[in-house]
Write a protein that holds these residues in place. Structure first.
Motif, PDB file in Angstrom:
ATOM      1  N   GLU A 251       4.743   0.532   0.357  1.00  0.00           N
ATOM      2  CA  GLU A 251       5.312  -0.123   1.538  1.00  0.00           C
ATOM      3  C   GLU A 251       4.402  -1.303   1.889  1.00  0.00           C
ATOM      4  OE1 GLU A 251       5.250   2.061   5.226  1.00  0.00           O
ATOM      5  OE2 GLU A 251       3.250   2.868   4.858  1.00  0.00           O
ATOM      6  N   LEU A 252       4.878  -2.158   2.777  1.00  0.00           N
ATOM      7  CA  LEU A 252       4.036  -3.268   3.225  1.00  0.00           C
ATOM      8  C   LEU A 252       3.288  -2.849   4.479  1.00  0.00           C
ATOM      9  CD1 LEU A 252       6.515  -6.244   2.726  1.00  0.00           C
ATOM     10  CD2 LEU A 252       4.281  -6.006   1.613  1.00  0.00           C
ATOM     11  N   ILE A 253       2.002  -3.146   4.505  1.00  0.00           N
ATOM     12  CA  ILE A 253       1.165  -2.834   5.665  1.00  0.00           C
ATOM     13  C   ILE A 253       0.555  -4.142   6.173  1.00  0.00           C
ATOM     14  CG2 ILE A 253      -0.889  -1.586   6.471  1.00  0.00           C
ATOM     15  CD1 ILE A 253       1.075   0.437   5.675  1.00  0.00           C
ATOM     16  N   LEU A 254       0.519  -4.271   7.484  1.00  0.00           N
ATOM     17  CA  LEU A 254      -0.038  -5.457   8.128  1.00  0.00           C
ATOM     18  C   LEU A 254      -1.455  -5.754   7.638  1.00  0.00           C
ATOM     19  CD1 LEU A 254       0.350  -7.592  10.404  1.00  0.00           C
ATOM     20  CD2 LEU A 254      -0.644  -5.911  11.977  1.00  0.00           C
ATOM     21  N   GLY A 255      -1.685  -7.017   7.302  1.00  0.00           N
ATOM     22  CA  GLY A 255      -3.014  -7.456   6.871  1.00  0.00           C
ATOM     23  C   GLY A 255      -3.574  -8.473   7.864  1.00  0.00           C
ATOM     24  N   PRO A 256      -4.570  -9.251   7.444  1.00  0.00           N
ATOM     25  CA  PRO A 256      -5.172 -10.248   8.337  1.00  0.00           C
ATOM     26  C   PRO A 256      -4.128 -11.264   8.811  1.00  0.00           C
ATOM     27  CG  PRO A 256      -6.561  -9.891   6.441  1.00  0.00           C
ATOM     28  CD  PRO A 256      -5.281  -9.166   6.163  1.00  0.00           C
ATOM     29  N   PHE A 257      -4.200 -11.637  10.085  1.00  0.00           N
ATOM     30  CA  PHE A 257      -3.210 -12.580  10.633  1.00  0.00           C
ATOM     31  C   PHE A 257      -3.761 -13.280  11.863  1.00  0.00           C
ATOM     32  CE2 PHE A 257      -1.802 -10.546  14.562  1.00  0.00           C
ATOM     33  CZ  PHE A 257      -2.272  -9.250  14.412  1.00  0.00           C
ATOM     34  N   GLN A 258      -3.011 -14.301  12.316  1.00  0.00           N
ATOM     35  CA  GLN A 258      -3.266 -14.977  13.583  1.00  0.00           C
ATOM     36  C   GLN A 258      -1.957 -14.928  14.363  1.00  0.00           C
ATOM     37  OE1 GLN A 258      -6.328 -17.400  14.046  1.00  0.00           O
ATOM     38  NE2 GLN A 258      -7.070 -15.852  12.622  1.00  0.00           N
ATOM     39  N   GLY A 259      -2.022 -14.530  15.605  1.00  0.00           N
ATOM     40  CA  GLY A 259      -0.808 -14.450  16.413  1.00  0.00           C
ATOM     41  C   GLY A 259      -0.806 -13.182  17.230  1.00  0.00           C
ATOM     42  N   HIS A 260       0.342 -12.893  17.841  1.00  0.00           N
ATOM     43  CA  HIS A 260       0.446 -11.664  18.627  1.00  0.00           C
ATOM     44  C   HIS A 260       0.441 -10.447  17.706  1.00  0.00           C
ATOM     45  CE1 HIS A 260       0.996 -13.743  22.328  1.00  0.00           C
ATOM     46  NE2 HIS A 260       2.119 -14.322  21.969  1.00  0.00           N
ATOM     47  N   PRO A 261       0.075  -9.272  18.243  1.00  0.00           N
ATOM     48  CA  PRO A 261       0.140  -8.047  17.439  1.00  0.00           C
ATOM     49  C   PRO A 261       1.524  -7.893  16.815  1.00  0.00           C
ATOM     50  CG  PRO A 261      -0.918  -7.608  19.540  1.00  0.00           C
ATOM     51  CD  PRO A 261      -0.400  -9.020  19.611  1.00  0.00           C
ATOM     52  N   ALA A 262       1.567  -7.339  15.600  1.00  0.00           N
ATOM     53  CA  ALA A 262       2.834  -7.275  14.855  1.00  0.00           C
ATOM     54  C   ALA A 262       3.090  -5.874  14.310  1.00  0.00           C
ATOM     55  CB  ALA A 262       2.793  -8.283  13.720  1.00  0.00           C
ATOM     56  N   CYS A 263       4.299  -5.669  13.779  1.00  0.00           N
ATOM     57  CA  CYS A 263       4.679  -4.378  13.177  1.00  0.00           C
ATOM     58  C   CYS A 263       3.711  -4.063  12.039  1.00  0.00           C
ATOM     59  CB  CYS A 263       6.064  -4.430  12.555  1.00  0.00           C
ATOM     60  SG  CYS A 263       7.146  -5.703  13.181  1.00  0.00           S
TER      61      CYS A 263
ATOM     62  N   ASP B  86       0.874  -1.168   0.000  1.00  0.00           N
ATOM     63  CA  ASP B  86       0.000   0.000   0.000  1.00  0.00           C
ATOM     64  C   ASP B  86       0.913   1.219   0.000  1.00  0.00           C
ATOM     65  OD1 ASP B  86      -2.052   1.775   0.282  1.00  0.00           O
ATOM     66  OD2 ASP B  86      -2.581   1.215   2.346  1.00  0.00           O
ATOM     67  N   ASN B  87       0.773   2.068  -0.999  1.00  0.00           N
ATOM     68  CA  ASN B  87       1.627   3.264  -1.081  1.00  0.00           C
ATOM     69  C   ASN B  87       3.109   2.919  -1.025  1.00  0.00           C
ATOM     70  OD1 ASN B  87       0.309   5.651  -1.564  1.00  0.00           O
ATOM     71  ND2 ASN B  87      -0.550   5.687   0.524  1.00  0.00           N
TER      72      ASN B  87
END
Ligand code: SME
Length: 156
Positions: free
Chosen positions: A56-68, A53-54
């Motif tokens: 850069e990489l932006i966090l998307g859907p995931f399973q696990g602890h909060p991430a960068c 997005d723009n």
């Protein structure tokens, strides 16, 4: 015959294909894919997506602890998968130059680029709490899973 701990990627591929059949919403598709992988892969501590997005990489859907949330293209394992447009199989994250430690438990990692209509749109990222969790068979299996996703996303 497969060994007990070997992941049956062919079965996951089939489950994924039926799970996302007819779906068009990117967030819904990726959310269910991360949940399906989390249910079926042993010895992992994070599985999810980063989307471009723009530039850069932006966090998307995931399973696990909060991430960068933000990862620059070319940085970390995820950003390198994008800049090289190549699956990254990292046996020991501590030896990967510039590895971004979102979860201190992560010891090995695999990142597979995702393409739609010939363009890279993001990556599938999986972390494991043990070294050397992923091998070439995992890379092939996960690339096949990503192909199922790509086929569905390319339809719309
Ligand atoms: N380790 C990744 C960052 C994302 S987390 O693993 C969820 C990297 O180096 O790109």
């Amino acid at each position: 015959m497969s060994t007990i701990n070997e992941t049956n990627y062919t079965l996951i591929e089939k489950q994924l294909a039926s799970l996302i059949e007819g779906e068009t919403n990117l967030i819904a598709i990726l959310s269910n894919t991360s949940a399906l992988l989390n249910d079926n892969l042993t010895q992992i501590n994070w599985v999810g997506f980063y989307l471009i997005d723009n530039n850069e990489l932006i966090l998307g859907p995931f399973q696990g602890h909060p991430a960068c949330v933000h990862i620059a293209i070319g940085k970390g394992v995820c950003g390198t998968a994008v800049s090289e447009d190549k699956t990254q199989l990292v046996e020991d994250v501590h030896t990967f130059p510039g590895h971004i430690a979102c979860d201190a438990n992560s010891k090995s990692e695999i990142v597979v680029p995702i393409h739609v209509n010939g363009e890279i749109i993001g990556v599938l990222d999986i972390d494991a709490p043990i070294k050397g969790r992923f091998n070439k068979k995992d890379a092939q299996g996960l690339q096949a899973i990503v192909s199922v996703l790509e086929n569905q996303l390319a339809k719309h």
